[in-house]
Design a protein around this motif. Sequence first.
Motif, PDB file in Angstrom:
ATOM      1  N   LYS A 191       0.844  -1.185   0.000  1.00  0.00           N
ATOM      2  CA  LYS A 191       0.000   0.000   0.000  1.00  0.00           C
ATOM      3  C   LYS A 191       0.886   1.243   0.000  1.00  0.00           C
ATOM      4  N   LEU A 192       0.633   2.150  -0.931  1.00  0.00           N
ATOM      5  CA  LEU A 192       1.449   3.351  -1.068  1.00  0.00           C
ATOM      6  C   LEU A 192       0.762   4.533  -0.393  1.00  0.00           C
ATOM      7  N   MET A 205      -0.837   8.162   0.447  1.00  0.00           N
ATOM      8  CA  MET A 205      -1.581   9.113  -0.372  1.00  0.00           C
ATOM      9  C   MET A 205      -0.746  10.344  -0.711  1.00  0.00           C
ATOM     10  N   LEU A 230       0.588   4.926  -8.915  1.00  0.00           N
ATOM     11  CA  LEU A 230       0.250   6.223  -8.334  1.00  0.00           C
ATOM     12  C   LEU A 230      -1.262   6.408  -8.258  1.00  0.00           C
ATOM     13  N   LYS A 265      -2.510   3.698  -5.672  1.00  0.00           N
ATOM     14  CA  LYS A 265      -1.815   3.709  -4.384  1.00  0.00           C
ATOM     15  C   LYS A 265      -1.652   2.287  -3.845  1.00  0.00           C
TER      16      LYS A 265
END
Length: 327
Positions: A65-66, A68, A144, A147
């Motif tokens: 999980k990237l 925000m 991106l 995410k």
Amino acid sequence: MNKNNLLAILFISVPSVADTLSIVPEIKSGLPAVMNEPVLYQAPQFDYFNLADGYLEQRAEAIAKLPMALSDIERVCIQTSYSGIDHSGIDPSSSDQSGILIYTYAEDNSGNKIHNTTIGDRVNLETVSKHCIDESNWVYDNWLADKSMTFTPYSSSSALITDVRVIIDGELSLSQVPTEFTEQYYDFITKVGFDQSANFYHPDDISGLKDVLVSGLEHNDSSIKFIKNMAFGNTVSKEDIVLMSGLDFMNQFLSILGQASGSNTANLESFKVINVFDHNDKKYVNVEKQERLFGKRITRNEVVILKKYSSQWLLELPESLKNMLDN
């Protein structure tokens, strides 16, 4: 002040950001584990046209999980660590390899998903094998937007995978809106970790914290020495700390939160900003957090204080942390 009180004071939420992120993905089977290369054409066969939400996550063994706040990606490498590899007496031409299979999708010119696809990479098997996605960096736009990254690490042998890291070189864009900035912070410490969140803090507070720690070491303060050893280790000297940049110092200092809690990331199931009010040129942000402790969901409220640095609202160090170091 005894050590238990010090740990209790240190166990607080703290914000920060970095240009290079090291993210620990969720591994479905847990680690350590032996993983073999996925075979896309065996049951259940990979469906290139199943565009339903969650389908790629079902296929992948790892989900990263990237945050925000991540607004640009320059490079991504997936680093897999193995145990049980003995290179002594092995033919250099050995075919043992480390691999990754990335699950993603293709889009048309209008940005609509048209089909699923995969990206593969293999390198010679090493104790630490690095897979950099340089030739297929178009996938960065997908990551991106979503995410999230979905992939499966594996080896062609029975080597045991002990650790997986996603290393991202990129940019973090911090919102100038206090509520959004606060949400970015809590999201960041949940997905990335305390020890990489220094960019969320006010530089003046970081500098002040560093000065207090160095002063305490100069005066041989036993409590300060205990904190220093926890955060930086026994081999790092006062002179080493003086030479650190503010961000490096703060990130290393924040690693103490992971040691105190047993996890470098915040154990939050959800969070939301309840309200914001102004006082003495600062923003007081009331956040409701839901976290799971000992199997129970607990709801707590926490107030974080923001103050201006140029045009940016940034976190102020909590008074409890300042007071603890002042003692």
